[in-house]
Design a protein around this motif. Structure first.
Motif, PDB file in Angstrom:
ATOM      1  N   MET A 193       0.901  -1.199   0.140  1.00  0.00           N
ATOM      2  CA  MET A 193       0.079  -0.126  -0.059  1.00  0.00           C
ATOM      3  C   MET A 193       0.928   1.245   0.164  1.00  0.00           C
ATOM      4  N   GLU A 194       0.399   2.067  -0.586  1.00  0.00           N
ATOM      5  CA  GLU A 194       1.028   3.482  -0.818  1.00  0.00           C
ATOM      6  C   GLU A 194       0.407   4.405   0.232  1.00  0.00           C
ATOM      7  N   ARG A 195       1.369   5.312   0.812  1.00  0.00           N
ATOM      8  CA  ARG A 195       0.791   6.176   1.731  1.00  0.00           C
ATOM      9  C   ARG A 195       0.459   7.526   1.232  1.00  0.00           C
ATOM     10  N   LEU A 196      -0.697   7.940   1.432  1.00  0.00           N
ATOM     11  CA  LEU A 196      -1.101   9.426   0.725  1.00  0.00           C
ATOM     12  C   LEU A 196      -0.232  10.591   1.460  1.00  0.00           C
ATOM     13  N   GLU A 197       0.502  11.211   0.801  1.00  0.00           N
ATOM     14  CA  GLU A 197       1.288  12.316   1.297  1.00  0.00           C
ATOM     15  C   GLU A 197       0.598  13.584   1.504  1.00  0.00           C
ATOM     16  N   ARG A 198      -0.322  13.882   0.424  1.00  0.00           N
ATOM     17  CA  ARG A 198      -1.131  15.160   0.355  1.00  0.00           C
ATOM     18  C   ARG A 198      -2.405  15.022   0.075  1.00  0.00           C
ATOM     19  N   ILE A 199      -3.490  15.580   1.111  1.00  0.00           N
ATOM     20  CA  ILE A 199      -4.699  15.330   0.787  1.00  0.00           C
ATOM     21  C   ILE A 199      -5.230  16.851   0.349  1.00  0.00           C
ATOM     22  N   GLY A 200      -5.568  17.239  -0.735  1.00  0.00           N
ATOM     23  CA  GLY A 200      -6.018  18.560  -0.877  1.00  0.00           C
ATOM     24  C   GLY A 200      -7.611  18.419  -1.044  1.00  0.00           C
ATOM     25  N   LYS A 201      -8.196  19.719  -1.449  1.00  0.00           N
ATOM     26  CA  LYS A 201      -9.543  19.908  -1.718  1.00  0.00           C
ATOM     27  C   LYS A 201     -10.086  19.042  -2.584  1.00  0.00           C
ATOM     28  N   ALA A 202      -9.400  18.956  -3.754  1.00  0.00           N
ATOM     29  CA  ALA A 202     -10.014  18.069  -4.903  1.00  0.00           C
ATOM     30  C   ALA A 202     -10.151  16.317  -4.323  1.00  0.00           C
ATOM     31  N   THR A 203      -8.915  16.003  -3.617  1.00  0.00           N
ATOM     32  CA  THR A 203      -9.058  14.505  -2.892  1.00  0.00           C
ATOM     33  C   THR A 203     -10.411  14.541  -1.862  1.00  0.00           C
ATOM     34  N   VAL A 204     -10.711  15.736  -1.028  1.00  0.00           N
ATOM     35  CA  VAL A 204     -11.728  15.627  -0.152  1.00  0.00           C
ATOM     36  C   VAL A 204     -13.081  15.462  -0.772  1.00  0.00           C
ATOM     37  N   ASP A 205     -13.137  16.365  -2.174  1.00  0.00           N
ATOM     38  CA  ASP A 205     -14.349  16.396  -2.941  1.00  0.00           C
ATOM     39  C   ASP A 205     -14.676  14.841  -3.467  1.00  0.00           C
ATOM     40  N   VAL A 206     -13.350  14.196  -4.004  1.00  0.00           N
ATOM     41  CA  VAL A 206     -13.768  12.760  -4.552  1.00  0.00           C
ATOM     42  C   VAL A 206     -14.146  11.954  -3.425  1.00  0.00           C
ATOM     43  N   LEU A 207     -13.525  12.082  -2.123  1.00  0.00           N
ATOM     44  CA  LEU A 207     -13.914  11.058  -0.947  1.00  0.00           C
ATOM     45  C   LEU A 207     -15.386  11.545  -0.741  1.00  0.00           C
ATOM     46  N   GLY A 208     -15.657  12.567  -0.950  1.00  0.00           N
ATOM     47  CA  GLY A 208     -17.226  13.120  -0.286  1.00  0.00           C
ATOM     48  C   GLY A 208     -18.004  12.301  -1.134  1.00  0.00           C
ATOM     49  N   VAL A 209     -17.842  12.257  -2.638  1.00  0.00           N
ATOM     50  CA  VAL A 209     -18.816  11.588  -3.304  1.00  0.00           C
ATOM     51  C   VAL A 209     -18.649  10.178  -3.143  1.00  0.00           C
ATOM     52  N   LEU A 210     -17.685   9.599  -2.913  1.00  0.00           N
ATOM     53  CA  LEU A 210     -17.703   8.209  -2.525  1.00  0.00           C
ATOM     54  C   LEU A 210     -18.258   7.627  -1.521  1.00  0.00           C
ATOM     55  N   LEU A 211     -18.403   8.930  -0.158  1.00  0.00           N
ATOM     56  CA  LEU A 211     -18.727   8.473   0.985  1.00  0.00           C
ATOM     57  C   LEU A 211     -20.244   8.539   1.029  1.00  0.00           C
ATOM     58  N   GLU A 212     -20.818   9.441   0.200  1.00  0.00           N
ATOM     59  CA  GLU A 212     -22.189   9.783   0.054  1.00  0.00           C
ATOM     60  C   GLU A 212     -22.864   8.709  -0.834  1.00  0.00           C
ATOM     61  N   ALA A 213     -22.259   8.042  -1.822  1.00  0.00           N
ATOM     62  CA  ALA A 213     -22.669   7.032  -2.565  1.00  0.00           C
ATOM     63  C   ALA A 213     -23.240   5.761  -1.917  1.00  0.00           C
ATOM     64  N   ASP A 252     -11.665   0.493   5.144  1.00  0.00           N
ATOM     65  CA  ASP A 252     -10.631   1.265   5.801  1.00  0.00           C
ATOM     66  C   ASP A 252     -10.808   2.600   5.207  1.00  0.00           C
ATOM     67  N   GLY A 253     -10.937   2.469   3.984  1.00  0.00           N
ATOM     68  CA  GLY A 253     -10.807   4.050   3.037  1.00  0.00           C
ATOM     69  C   GLY A 253     -11.963   4.771   3.746  1.00  0.00           C
ATOM     70  N   ALA A 254     -13.277   4.183   3.918  1.00  0.00           N
ATOM     71  CA  ALA A 254     -14.292   4.962   4.470  1.00  0.00           C
ATOM     72  C   ALA A 254     -13.847   5.637   5.700  1.00  0.00           C
ATOM     73  N   ALA A 255     -13.573   4.856   6.735  1.00  0.00           N
ATOM     74  CA  ALA A 255     -12.925   5.459   7.832  1.00  0.00           C
ATOM     75  C   ALA A 255     -12.066   6.581   7.915  1.00  0.00           C
ATOM     76  N   GLU A 256     -11.135   6.330   6.810  1.00  0.00           N
ATOM     77  CA  GLU A 256      -9.944   7.406   6.754  1.00  0.00           C
ATOM     78  C   GLU A 256     -10.670   8.575   5.948  1.00  0.00           C
ATOM     79  N   ALA A 257     -11.582   8.414   5.179  1.00  0.00           N
ATOM     80  CA  ALA A 257     -12.335   9.657   4.530  1.00  0.00           C
ATOM     81  C   ALA A 257     -13.213  10.427   5.354  1.00  0.00           C
ATOM     82  N   ARG A 258     -13.805   9.585   6.287  1.00  0.00           N
ATOM     83  CA  ARG A 258     -14.520  10.479   7.361  1.00  0.00           C
ATOM     84  C   ARG A 258     -13.572  11.229   8.296  1.00  0.00           C
ATOM     85  N   LYS A 259     -12.483  10.700   8.540  1.00  0.00           N
ATOM     86  CA  LYS A 259     -11.596  11.397   9.353  1.00  0.00           C
ATOM     87  C   LYS A 259     -11.098  12.635   8.718  1.00  0.00           C
ATOM     88  N   VAL A 260     -10.813  12.658   7.266  1.00  0.00           N
ATOM     89  CA  VAL A 260     -10.104  13.633   6.450  1.00  0.00           C
ATOM     90  C   VAL A 260     -11.304  14.610   6.386  1.00  0.00           C
TER      91      VAL A 260
END
Length: 112
Positions: free
Chosen positions: A1-21, A77-85
């Protein structure tokens, strides 16, 4: 697994779409929902997948006309991390907003 170094607004937007779907989303639906260009969304989805936050699969053949679509969904795990972010970004945005924006008084209410 690769570690995410930077999580910007665009990433937060994409995570939001996936969380709400409720169901896995295809790339173009994510692009339309976020308003982000495909040149940033697809590489972002690849990074999220390498980090183990997202899984992808090809749509079943014959379910609709046209080429098959690649579907994306958050892992557990991604959903849990996305909620934290999202919570951290919301908290920092709210905190920054309180520091930089003056509060307008309510109509008819005079400060004492």
């Amino acid at each position: 697994m690769e570690r995410l170094e930077r999580i910007g607004k665009a990433t937060v937007d994409v995570l939001g779409v996936l969380l709400e779907a409720k169901d896995p989303q295809w790339g173009l639906a994510i692009i339309k929902a976020t308003g982000r260009p495909s040149g940033s969304v697809y590489p972002m989805l690849e990074r999220l997948e390498r980090a183990g936050w997202v899984t992808s699969s090809w749509e079943d053949e014959g379910t609709r006309r046209g080429p098959r679509r690649r579907l994306y969904a958050l892992t557990k795990d991604g959903a849990a991390e996305a909620r934290k972010v999202r919570a951290a970004k919301a908290a920092s945005a709210g905190h920054a907003g309180r520091l930089t924006r003056p509060v307008a008084p309510l109509p008819g209410v005079h400060p004492t």
